[in-house]
Write a protein that holds these residues in place. Structure first.
Motif, PDB file in Angstrom:
ATOM      1  N   LEU A  45       0.834  -1.191   0.000  1.00 60.69           N
ATOM      2  CA  LEU A  45       0.000   0.000   0.000  1.00 60.69           C
ATOM      3  C   LEU A  45       0.875   1.250   0.000  1.00 60.69           C
ATOM      4  O   LEU A  45       1.944   1.284   0.606  1.00 60.69           O
ATOM      5  CB  LEU A  45      -0.915   0.004   1.219  1.00 60.69           C
ATOM      6  N   SER A  46       0.403   2.296  -0.656  1.00 60.90           N
ATOM      7  CA  SER A  46       1.191   3.528  -0.745  1.00 60.90           C
ATOM      8  C   SER A  46       1.362   4.206   0.607  1.00 60.90           C
ATOM      9  O   SER A  46       2.279   4.994   0.801  1.00 60.90           O
ATOM     10  CB  SER A  46       0.541   4.495  -1.734  1.00 60.90           C
ATOM     11  N   THR A  47       0.515   3.902   1.568  1.00 61.10           N
ATOM     12  CA  THR A  47       0.607   4.514   2.898  1.00 61.10           C
ATOM     13  C   THR A  47       1.340   3.632   3.905  1.00 61.10           C
ATOM     14  O   THR A  47       1.442   3.985   5.064  1.00 61.10           O
ATOM     15  CB  THR A  47      -0.802   4.822   3.435  1.00 61.10           C
ATOM     16  N   SER A  48       1.854   2.504   3.443  1.00 64.78           N
ATOM     17  CA  SER A  48       2.533   1.570   4.335  1.00 64.78           C
ATOM     18  C   SER A  48       3.857   2.140   4.834  1.00 64.78           C
ATOM     19  O   SER A  48       4.664   2.643   4.055  1.00 64.78           O
ATOM     20  CB  SER A  48       2.803   0.253   3.616  1.00 64.78           C
ATOM     21  N   PRO A  49       4.116   2.051   6.156  1.00 66.87           N
ATOM     22  CA  PRO A  49       5.403   2.522   6.689  1.00 66.87           C
ATOM     23  C   PRO A  49       6.536   1.527   6.433  1.00 66.87           C
ATOM     24  O   PRO A  49       7.678   1.801   6.735  1.00 66.87           O
ATOM     25  CB  PRO A  49       5.135   2.664   8.180  1.00 66.87           C
ATOM     26  N   PHE A  50       6.227   0.367   5.851  1.00 63.20           N
ATOM     27  CA  PHE A  50       7.215  -0.683   5.638  1.00 63.20           C
ATOM     28  C   PHE A  50       7.692  -0.764   4.199  1.00 63.20           C
ATOM     29  O   PHE A  50       8.256  -1.756   3.778  1.00 63.20           O
ATOM     30  CB  PHE A  50       6.652  -2.036   6.074  1.00 63.20           C
ATOM     31  N   GLN A  51       7.490   0.271   3.440  1.00 64.20           N
ATOM     32  CA  GLN A  51       7.947   0.275   2.056  1.00 64.20           C
ATOM     33  C   GLN A  51       9.463   0.356   2.021  1.00 64.20           C
ATOM     34  O   GLN A  51      10.079   0.962   2.885  1.00 64.20           O
ATOM     35  CB  GLN A  51       7.385   1.479   1.304  1.00 64.20           C
ATOM     36  N   SER A  52      10.027  -0.228   0.996  1.00 67.30           N
ATOM     37  CA  SER A  52      11.475  -0.130   0.866  1.00 67.30           C
ATOM     38  C   SER A  52      11.823   1.285   0.415  1.00 67.30           C
ATOM     39  O   SER A  52      11.127   1.897  -0.389  1.00 67.30           O
ATOM     40  CB  SER A  52      11.996  -1.152  -0.147  1.00 67.30           C
ATOM     41  N   ALA A  53      12.904   1.794   0.965  1.00 64.86           N
ATOM     42  CA  ALA A  53      13.325   3.158   0.654  1.00 64.86           C
ATOM     43  C   ALA A  53      13.873   3.226  -0.768  1.00 64.86           C
ATOM     44  O   ALA A  53      14.526   2.305  -1.247  1.00 64.86           O
ATOM     45  CB  ALA A  53      14.389   3.615   1.638  1.00 64.86           C
ATOM     46  N   ALA A  54      13.607   4.332  -1.425  1.00 59.28           N
ATOM     47  CA  ALA A  54      14.137   4.534  -2.769  1.00 59.28           C
ATOM     48  C   ALA A  54      15.645   4.727  -2.673  1.00 59.28           C
ATOM     49  O   ALA A  54      16.142   5.346  -1.733  1.00 59.28           O
ATOM     50  CB  ALA A  54      13.496   5.755  -3.414  1.00 59.28           C
ATOM     51  N   PRO A  55      16.401   4.201  -3.620  1.00 57.00           N
ATOM     52  CA  PRO A  55      17.854   4.374  -3.559  1.00 57.00           C
ATOM     53  C   PRO A  55      18.237   5.847  -3.709  1.00 57.00           C
ATOM     54  O   PRO A  55      17.586   6.602  -4.424  1.00 57.00           O
ATOM     55  CB  PRO A  55      18.368   3.564  -4.746  1.00 57.00           C
ATOM     56  N   GLU A  56      19.290   6.223  -2.994  1.00 51.74           N
ATOM     57  CA  GLU A  56      19.770   7.598  -3.074  1.00 51.74           C
ATOM     58  C   GLU A  56      20.322   7.870  -4.462  1.00 51.74           C
ATOM     59  O   GLU A  56      21.001   7.019  -5.040  1.00 51.74           O
ATOM     60  CB  GLU A  56      20.900   7.816  -2.063  1.00 51.74           C
ATOM     61  N   PRO A  57      20.048   9.057  -5.001  1.00 52.12           N
ATOM     62  CA  PRO A  57      20.647   9.372  -6.301  1.00 52.12           C
ATOM     63  C   PRO A  57      22.159   9.528  -6.143  1.00 52.12           C
ATOM     64  O   PRO A  57      22.641  10.065  -5.148  1.00 52.12           O
ATOM     65  CB  PRO A  57      19.995  10.686  -6.699  1.00 52.12           C
ATOM     66  N   ILE A  58      22.894   9.062  -7.110  1.00 52.61           N
ATOM     67  CA  ILE A  58      24.350   9.128  -7.052  1.00 52.61           C
ATOM     68  C   ILE A  58      24.800  10.432  -7.695  1.00 52.61           C
ATOM     69  O   ILE A  58      24.511  10.695  -8.853  1.00 52.61           O
ATOM     70  CB  ILE A  58      24.985   7.922  -7.760  1.00 52.61           C
TER      71      ILE A  58
END
Length: 73
Positions: A11-24
């Protein structure tokens, strides 16, 4: 019942989503940067696999990006 992680919906509101990778942040030769441990340095080479070679005055070190200890000046 079988448990399959491939069919699970996030779900888009889930606190357990994987974090987006940091831009390099792209570095080029002669860019100045600071490192929390080694201090100020200058990029002497840009290598493959997001690695840069930085001269901190006492010799060059290889740093893999992204690195939270590195800040571009």
């Amino acid at each position: 019942m079988t448990s399959s992680t491939t069919n699970r919906r996030v779900l888009s509101t889930s606190p357990f989503q994987s974090a987006a990778p940091e831009p390099i942040e792209p570095f080029e030769v002669n860019d100045l940067l600071t490192h929390d441990r080694h201090g100020m340095g200058r990029v002497v080479a840009v290598g493959p696999d997001n690695k840069i070679h930085v001269d901190f005055g006492g010799g060059a070190r290889t740093i893999t990006l992204p690195n939270p200890k590195v800040t571009r000046l």
